[in-house]
Each structure stands twice: as C-alpha cells, then as structure tokens.
Scaffold this active site. Structure first.
Site, PDB file in Angstrom:
ATOM      1  N   GLU A 158       0.833  -1.200   0.000  1.00 45.12           N
ATOM      2  CA  GLU A 158       0.000   0.000   0.000  1.00 45.12           C
ATOM      3  C   GLU A 158       0.867   1.250   0.000  1.00 45.12           C
ATOM      4  OE1 GLU A 158      -3.366   2.124   2.907  1.00 45.12           O
ATOM      5  OE2 GLU A 158      -2.103   0.511   3.699  1.00 45.12           O
ATOM      6  N   LYS A 190      -9.022   3.246  -2.493  1.00 46.08           N
ATOM      7  CA  LYS A 190      -9.449   2.862  -1.146  1.00 46.08           C
ATOM      8  C   LYS A 190     -10.791   3.518  -0.826  1.00 46.08           C
ATOM      9  CE  LYS A 190      -7.106   2.187   3.284  1.00 46.08           C
ATOM     10  NZ  LYS A 190      -5.886   2.543   4.045  1.00 46.08           N
ATOM     11  N   CYS A 229      -5.569  -2.613   2.897  1.00 45.45           N
ATOM     12  CA  CYS A 229      -5.425  -2.450   4.345  1.00 45.45           C
ATOM     13  C   CYS A 229      -6.758  -2.715   5.063  1.00 45.45           C
ATOM     14  CB  CYS A 229      -4.834  -1.081   4.660  1.00 45.45           C
ATOM     15  SG  CYS A 229      -4.008  -0.984   6.273  1.00 45.45           S
TER      16      CYS A 229
END
Length: 333
Positions: free
Chosen positions: A47, A137, A171
């Site tokens: 990430e 995200k 994540c």
C-alpha cells in the site's frame, strides 16, 4: 489424474525512497527485476508505496485549525504523487513489460482535475505494460481521512489472467465484510491485500480471508525505519520523540485457500517472498465451501453493490430549444 497447473507469485516487502517519486520508481524497477528473476509471474508491492505511507506524520492538523508547516508538507506529498495517465504510469507499465509480469502496486493518486485531492490507490499492470485496472481505497482509516479522499464503487476492480482472477482490497478495507463479499462475488482467485498494518492480528485476518474466500491471499507490507525519512520532511514536521527505530516491521505473507501459511510472514527486513500456487487447490477448497456459490443463501441475504462512478458534479446542457437535456460527466478519472 493430471497435475494441477501452478503459478509462482512474489510479494515485495521493501521501503520506497520516502517522498521521492523518481527515486521510488528506481526501487520499483530493481525490486521487480529481483522478483521476476525468481520466475514469478505476479509481483505485488505494498500500500502507498509511491511516494510513501506517511507513518507518524500529522500534517499540522488540529481540530479547528491547520498549520502552515503542515500545508507545506502536504504540498510536498502531493507533488511526489502519481497522476493517471502520466509519466509515472508509463514507467510502471514499462517495468511490467520489461519483465513480462503482472504488477500490482500501491500509489498515492493525485486528482488530475483539481490536483487538490489524493487517493490511496492500487494499480494493476499487465505483462504487455498496459494499466488494466485500479482500485481507490473506499474508506481511509483514522488520520488517513485527513489527507486522502474516498474512492467509489467504480473501482472495485478485478483482472483476469491466464492463472486466475486477481483483485483485492487495501489495508483495513479488508475489515469491511460487505466489501470482502463483493470481491468474493467477483470470483477472485488470488486476493491481493496490500497494507500498512504490521500487527500480529493482521496475520489472523489474512488467514481468515483465505479460508473464508477460498482464495489465495497475498499480504504485503513495507519495512520502514525512522532514519529513512528525508531531512526536507522532518524540517516541516518532526516525528514524535517516542517513534521507534523500526516504524513498520513488515509481516508480508502468502496464504492458501484453506487459510494455511505458504510463505512468511517476513519480519524485520526487506525481501521478496515467493510461493508456487497449486491452482487446483482453488477447486478442491470450494468442494465444501463456496461463499457466493453453493454456500450462499441469496434467498435470505442479498448484497447490492453500486459500481457507478460518482463525480463531484454533473453538468446538464441543452443543445437547442426543444432538445432533450443531456447529462455530461464532470470529469474523466
């Protein structure tokens, strides 16, 4: 009985040249070459690898006010981020093409229209060098919300490859049950989970997703130490005095569709994890559990996923008197 096909995959646990786009692209080229030399056909980076996951920084935010130094630091972060399309995208595609690999890497993406919004984005390149997909995200966590915008459902992406369908979440999106269910419903075979979480509990999450999704899972994190921060960053904001020397210890791992550890976890150093995935295991694992197939109950539970792009504005125009009003997209992402 014929042997199942296999594919070698690689997870890169490394640090970027923090807040330095060009230096980090050089590192991507070097680490991709190292991973490809193992015979890997899929290479995953963590990430926010380009230009950095800004661990330990606050960018001058206090409830009700922002500091000038924090604004300057965010400007530096913004200027070292990636636009789509752009030279960095061409360079990354060239790296994938040079080594004939599928390449997935986390970047901070700058909005091309306003240049004032950043997204935490995962990119997918094919072995011919084309950008095949991206995922923004959906929900930045904690203080990430102060510096990154939110993605929408239009980038819940998967990519078909000769060795199965790849896709995943970033994540703590992996703690969103409905987001996971959406990826399972897309038929993900190799689930990519780039992260910044190096806690022991993350390992349980990776194993759970493998077992729940009946897919291979590639967990990928950075290894970062305090002394990697450049002076120009620390001039604007000092790291807290209690910041440990090792700020991210890694924990990259490769998991089977039964939730078993195939490689790793790798702690306390940079390196490349590889594993030869037995693709027949996907079928064997789904004999008794297929989360969106025979083990689903669509008569009881239904998930609706809105994959429409959500621009900030839609402009309407009327060509001539009497013409129908036509919507125009506010921008192209």
């Amino acid at each position: 009985m014929s042997n199942s096909p296999q594919v070698r995959v690689a997870v890169v646990q490394a640090a970027p040249v923090l807040f330095n786009l060009e230096g980090t692209l050089e590192r991507v080229a070097s680490w991709t070459a190292r991973a490809a030399n193992t015979g890997a056909r899929l290479v995953l980076f963590p990430e926010a690898f380009i230009p950095a996951y800004p661990r330990g920084l606050g960018f001058g935010f206090i409830v009700g006010s922002r500091s000038d130094a924090g604004r300057r630091l965010w400007q530096l972060y913004n200027e070292q981020s990636v636009e789509l399309p752009g030279p960095a995208i061409e360079r990354l595609g060239g790296i994938a093409r040079a080594h004939g690999v599928f390449l997935s890497i986390g970047v901070i993406e700058r909005d091309r229209l306003t240049r004032g919004t950043l997204y935490c984005t995962q990119l997918y390149f094919g072995p011919e060098g084309a950008l095949l997909a991206k995922h923004r995200k959906l929900k930045p966590t904690g203080s990430e919300r102060l510096i990154w915008g939110e993605g929408d459902g239009s980038t819940l992406s998967t990519v078909d490859t000769p060795f199965g369908r790849i896709g995943g979440l970033i994540c703590w999106e992996n703690y969103m049950p409905l987001a996971r269910a959406a990826m399972y419903a897309k038929g993900v075979d190799i689930y990519l989970a780039p992260t910044a979480d190096s806690r022991d509990t993350w390992q349980a999450t990776m194993r759970h997703i493998g077992n729940e999704g009946r897919c291979f899972v590639l967990g990928c994190n950075q290894f970062v130490t305090r002394d990697m921060y450049p002076p120009e960053v620390l001039r604007e904001e000092a790291l807290p005095a209690e910041t440990p020397h090792i700020m991210s210890r890694g924990g990259s791992v490769i998991i089977s569709p039964f939730g078993e550890v195939l490689a790793g976890p790798l702690w306390g150093e940079e390196g490349v994890l590889t594993a030869d995935l037995d693709l027949g295991m996907l079928t064997r694992a789904r004999l008794d559990f297929d989360p969106c197939g025979h083990y689903g109950r669509p008569d009881i539970f239904r998930l609706e996923v809105d994959e429409r792009e959500r621009p900030g504005a839609t402009f309407l125009r009327q060509e001539a008197p009497g013409d129908a009003v036509s919507p125009l997209p506010a921008r192209s992402r």
